[in-house]
Design an enzyme around this catalytic site. Structure first.
Site, PDB file in Angstrom:
ATOM      1  N   CYS A  41     -13.513  41.363  20.334  1.00 43.32           N
ATOM      2  CA  CYS A  41     -12.340  41.696  21.044  1.00 43.32           C
ATOM      3  C   CYS A  41     -12.624  42.136  22.312  1.00 43.32           C
ATOM      4  O   CYS A  41     -13.336  43.325  22.463  1.00 43.32           O
ATOM      5  CB  CYS A  41     -11.148  42.072  20.202  1.00 43.32           C
ATOM      6  SG  CYS A  41      -9.764  42.506  21.271  1.00 43.32           S
ATOM      7  N   HIS A  84     -10.770  43.511  24.494  1.00 43.33           N
ATOM      8  CA  HIS A  84      -9.811  44.592  24.527  1.00 43.33           C
ATOM      9  C   HIS A  84     -10.432  45.776  23.989  1.00 43.33           C
ATOM     10  O   HIS A  84     -10.057  46.885  24.763  1.00 43.33           O
ATOM     11  CB  HIS A  84      -8.439  44.083  24.309  1.00 43.33           C
ATOM     12  CG  HIS A  84      -7.965  43.049  24.893  1.00 43.33           C
ATOM     13  ND1 HIS A  84      -6.925  42.133  24.353  1.00 43.33           N
ATOM     14  CD2 HIS A  84      -7.949  42.663  26.015  1.00 43.33           C
ATOM     15  CE1 HIS A  84      -6.630  41.181  25.211  1.00 43.33           C
ATOM     16  NE2 HIS A  84      -7.314  41.542  26.184  1.00 43.33           N
ATOM     17  N   HIS A  85     -10.946  45.761  22.897  1.00 46.28           N
ATOM     18  CA  HIS A  85     -11.371  47.118  21.978  1.00 46.28           C
ATOM     19  C   HIS A  85     -12.675  46.946  21.616  1.00 46.28           C
ATOM     20  O   HIS A  85     -13.390  47.942  21.056  1.00 46.28           O
ATOM     21  CB  HIS A  85     -10.413  46.957  20.744  1.00 46.28           C
ATOM     22  CG  HIS A  85      -8.967  47.419  21.152  1.00 46.28           C
ATOM     23  ND1 HIS A  85      -8.206  46.243  20.978  1.00 46.28           N
ATOM     24  CD2 HIS A  85      -8.327  48.385  21.734  1.00 46.28           C
ATOM     25  CE1 HIS A  85      -7.092  46.501  21.388  1.00 46.28           C
ATOM     26  NE2 HIS A  85      -6.943  47.811  21.863  1.00 46.28           N
TER      27      HIS A  85
END
Length: 225
Positions: free
Chosen positions: A115, A117-118
Site C-alpha cells: 500500500c 499510503h503506509h
C-alpha cells in the site's frame, strides 16, 4: 582476381570483428554503469533504513541488527521490482493468432503488493477474463502482468485498472474483465484493526462493460466459492 577476392573477404571479416568488439565493449560499459547505479540506489535505501531504526530507538550496531538495513533494502527492491519491468518485455512472442472468440478466464492468481499510503502489504487474488479477437496470449503471461503491476507501490483500485488496461492494449480483445479480492494490513494491523475485512475491486472493458450477460457469466464463474 582470387587474391583481391580473398583480401576483400578478409577485410570484411576484420571489419565485422572490429564492430563486434566495439559493440561488446559498449554493452560491457552499459552493464557496469547499470550495476554501479543499482549499487548506489541500494546504499541509499540501506542508509534510510538505518535512519529509521535509529529513529525508533534501536541500536543499529547490536548483533541482531547489523545487517538488517541491507537485508531490508534488498527486500524492498524485490517487492517493488515491477518498476523495472514492462508488459512489452514479457509478451514478446507470446501472442498467437487463433480462431477463438469465447471467454478465457484465469482465476485465483495470487498477488502481493505494498500500500503506497503506509508501505504495508496487501494481498489476495486476481481473476482475469478476456474475449479474444482472433488473438490469444500464453496463460502464464496474464499472471506475469499481475506480477508487474502488483510489485509496485499501489492502491488496489489503480492496480485493477492497470492490469485490465495492459491486457486490453496488448491483445485488442473484444473485452477484458478484472476482479481483485484483497486483504489490507493497514486495516488489519493498524487503524480500525478489522481482521476479516476484505476489499473487492473490478474493472470491465469492452463487451464486459456493455454486455450484461457476459459480465454476469464472468462474475458467476470467478466469484463462486
Amino acid at each position: 582476381m582470387e587474391y583481391h577476392h580473398a583480401s576483400e573477404m578478409n577485410g570484411g571479416v576484420a571489419d565485422y570483428l572490429i564492430i563486434e568488439s566495439k559493440r561488446n565493449c559498449t554493452c560491457k560499459q552499459e552493464k557496469e554503469s547499470k550495476e554501479a547505479a543499482d549499487s548506489k540506489k541500494l546504499a541509499l535505501i540501506e542508509n534510510a533504513y538505518s535512519t529509521i531504526l535509529t529513529g525508533l530507538g534501536e541500536d543499529v550496531d547490536r548483533e541482531g541488527l547489523l545487517r538488517t538495513p541491507l537485508r531490508a533494502a534488498k527486500a524492498m527492491q524485490f517487492l517493488t521490482k515491477g518498476y523495472k519491468e514492462t508488459t512489452q518485455d514479457i509478451l514478446n512472442d507470446a501472442i498467437f493468432d487463433e480462431n477463438h472468440e469465447e471467454m478465457v478466464i484465469v482465476k485465483d492468481i495470487e498477488l502481493f503488493s505494498l500500500c503506497e499510503h503506509h508501505l504495508v502489504p496487501f494481498f489476495g487474488k486476481a481473476h482475469i477474463a478476456y474475449l479474444p479477437n482472433k488473438k490469444v496470449v500464453g496463460l502464464s503471461k496474464l499472471a506475469r502482468i499481475v506480477e508487474i503491476y502488483s510489485r509496485r507501490l499501489q492502491v488496489q483500485e489503480r492496480l485493477t485498472k492497470q492490469i485490465a488496461s495492459a491486457i486490453y492494449e496488448a491483445l485488442e480483445p473484444a473485452g477484458v474483465a478484472v476482479v481483485i479480492e484483497a486483504v489490507h494490513m493497514c486495516m488489519v494491523m493498524r487503524g480500525v484493526q478489522k481482521m476479516n475485512a476484505s476489499t473487492v475491486t473490478s474493472v470491465m472493458l469492452g463487451r464486459f462493460q456493455d454486455d450484461t450477460k457476459a459480465r454476469k457469466e464472468f462474475l458467476a464463474l470467478t466469484l463462486k466459492k
